[in-house]
Design a protein around this motif. Structure first.
Motif, PDB file in Angstrom:
ATOM      1  N   ASP A 114       0.973   3.106 -14.478  1.00  0.00           N
ATOM      2  CA  ASP A 114      -0.162   2.451 -13.821  1.00  0.00           C
ATOM      3  C   ASP A 114      -1.357   2.414 -14.769  1.00  0.00           C
ATOM      4  O   ASP A 114      -2.096   3.389 -14.891  1.00  0.00           O
ATOM      5  CB  ASP A 114      -0.513   3.203 -12.537  1.00  0.00           C
ATOM      6  CG  ASP A 114      -1.536   2.468 -11.696  1.00  0.00           C
ATOM      7  OD1 ASP A 114      -1.882   1.330 -12.053  1.00  0.00           O
ATOM      8  OD2 ASP A 114      -1.993   3.052 -10.693  1.00  0.00           O
ATOM      9  N   TYR A 137       4.796  -0.412 -11.564  1.00  0.00           N
ATOM     10  CA  TYR A 137       5.891  -0.527 -10.598  1.00  0.00           C
ATOM     11  C   TYR A 137       5.413  -0.940  -9.203  1.00  0.00           C
ATOM     12  O   TYR A 137       6.150  -1.593  -8.468  1.00  0.00           O
ATOM     13  CB  TYR A 137       6.625   0.810 -10.475  1.00  0.00           C
ATOM     14  CG  TYR A 137       7.447   1.206 -11.669  1.00  0.00           C
ATOM     15  CD1 TYR A 137       8.800   0.903 -11.741  1.00  0.00           C
ATOM     16  CD2 TYR A 137       6.880   1.904 -12.740  1.00  0.00           C
ATOM     17  CE1 TYR A 137       9.566   1.281 -12.827  1.00  0.00           C
ATOM     18  CE2 TYR A 137       7.629   2.282 -13.824  1.00  0.00           C
ATOM     19  CZ  TYR A 137       8.985   1.973 -13.873  1.00  0.00           C
ATOM     20  OH  TYR A 137       9.728   2.344 -14.960  1.00  0.00           O
ATOM     21  N   ASP A 138       4.230  -0.535  -8.830  1.00  0.00           N
ATOM     22  CA  ASP A 138       3.742  -0.771  -7.466  1.00  0.00           C
ATOM     23  C   ASP A 138       2.945  -2.061  -7.319  1.00  0.00           C
ATOM     24  O   ASP A 138       2.394  -2.324  -6.251  1.00  0.00           O
ATOM     25  CB  ASP A 138       2.887   0.422  -7.007  1.00  0.00           C
ATOM     26  CG  ASP A 138       3.683   1.711  -6.957  1.00  0.00           C
ATOM     27  OD1 ASP A 138       4.879   1.648  -6.610  1.00  0.00           O
ATOM     28  OD2 ASP A 138       3.113   2.778  -7.278  1.00  0.00           O
ATOM     29  N   TRP A 139       2.862  -2.832  -8.361  1.00  0.00           N
ATOM     30  CA  TRP A 139       2.123  -4.090  -8.328  1.00  0.00           C
ATOM     31  C   TRP A 139       3.138  -5.225  -8.206  1.00  0.00           C
ATOM     32  O   TRP A 139       3.785  -5.604  -9.178  1.00  0.00           O
ATOM     33  CB  TRP A 139       1.279  -4.221  -9.587  1.00  0.00           C
ATOM     34  CG  TRP A 139       0.440  -5.456  -9.671  1.00  0.00           C
ATOM     35  CD1 TRP A 139       0.121  -6.315  -8.655  1.00  0.00           C
ATOM     36  CD2 TRP A 139      -0.178  -5.977 -10.854  1.00  0.00           C
ATOM     37  NE1 TRP A 139      -0.670  -7.341  -9.123  1.00  0.00           N
ATOM     38  CE2 TRP A 139      -0.870  -7.152 -10.458  1.00  0.00           C
ATOM     39  CE3 TRP A 139      -0.230  -5.555 -12.184  1.00  0.00           C
ATOM     40  CZ2 TRP A 139      -1.583  -7.913 -11.370  1.00  0.00           C
ATOM     41  CZ3 TRP A 139      -0.942  -6.308 -13.092  1.00  0.00           C
ATOM     42  CH2 TRP A 139      -1.627  -7.467 -12.696  1.00  0.00           C
TER      43      TRP A 139
END
Length: 252
Positions: free
Chosen positions: A88, A119-121
């Motif tokens: 991130d 990964y979370d985008w």
């Protein structure tokens, strides 16, 4: 009269050759921030990019400061390169700035670890095409050059390239959504050695490693090659990197 004509033709040929050999002036942002594993090849990567910039009259700015990701700042660049960036690395506003930049015609090139980032985008993972799941130790493998018409692959003398690197595996095969340039023959290396990523399914069967896609009006180029520092002295790899930069940074 003939001598004058020959001189004019000669000068025209020189000018044409020089024009063909010239590369466009580019302004490039090389971003090497890491929030996960930090690759030892980052210094060699930045040196190689700096040398390519010097050889081709490009301007390159290298930083790890996420504050540079604003719409105004990014608008001055032809290309953003994630240089071994991991996990991130951008906050929400910086993410929006990069998304707007690409969708409005900017270029994003990820070097080696693009799939091991953000990964979370959701927008980013879709733009890249897949997420990293694991890799065996670095070893020799046989690459399949699937498309030798692209600037990043046209220089390869054959349709295969045997070289040592760290071979990434992904959570999905992106082939349906991207244009694959290079894949790897899983029989040419020990793909199932997941000693560092216990439980990871590293065998993919069809195993792309280098691909690109269009995102909005912009381009995204992902190459999983480039872990080994020695590659940044390898002419084939450096030409691969140069071609990827030229294609991603310029309009077709």
């Amino acid at each position: 009269m003939k001598q004058t004509l020959y001189l004019i033709l000669f000068l025209f040929m020189i000018a044409t050759t020089q024009s063909q050999n010239q590369t466009p002036d580019l302004k490039i942002l090389a971003f090497s921030k890491t929030a996960g594993y930090r690759h030892g090849a980052i210094p060699q990567s930045l040196i190689a990019l700096g040398q390519l910039a010097e050889q081709n009259n490009w301007k390159i700015i290298a930083t790890e400061e996420g504050e540079i990701f604003t719409p105004e700042n990014l608008s001055s660049f032809d290309l953003v390169i994630f240089v071994h960036a991991t996990k991130d690395i951008l906050d929400a506003q910086q993410q929006e700035a990069l998304k707007g930049y690409v969708e409005n015609g900017g270029g994003l090139l990820t070097l080696h670890t693009g799939a091991d980032t953000e990964y979370d985008w959701g927008w980013y993972t879709r733009a890249i095409g897949a997420s990293f799941v694991g890799h065996p130790p670095s070893q020799e493998g046989k690459l399949i050059i699937e498309d030798r018409s692209h600037p990043a692959t046209a220089h390869f003398p054959d349709s295969t390239w045997v070289v040592t690197d760290e071979w990434y595996s992904f959570d999905r095969n992106p082939r349906e959504d991207v244009h694959v340039l290079i894949s790897i023959d899983e029989d040419s290396y020990d793909v199932d050695d997941n000693r560092w990523f216990e439980g990871a399914q590293q065998r993919m069967g069809d195993h792309p490693l280098v691909w690109y896609r269009l995102v909005g009006k912009g381009k995204v180029f992902q190459t999983a090659l480039g872990h080994e520092p020695e590659l940044y002295h390898n002419p084939l790899f450096l030409q691969h990197l140069k071609g990827a930069i030229l294609w991603t940074a310029t309009e077709e």
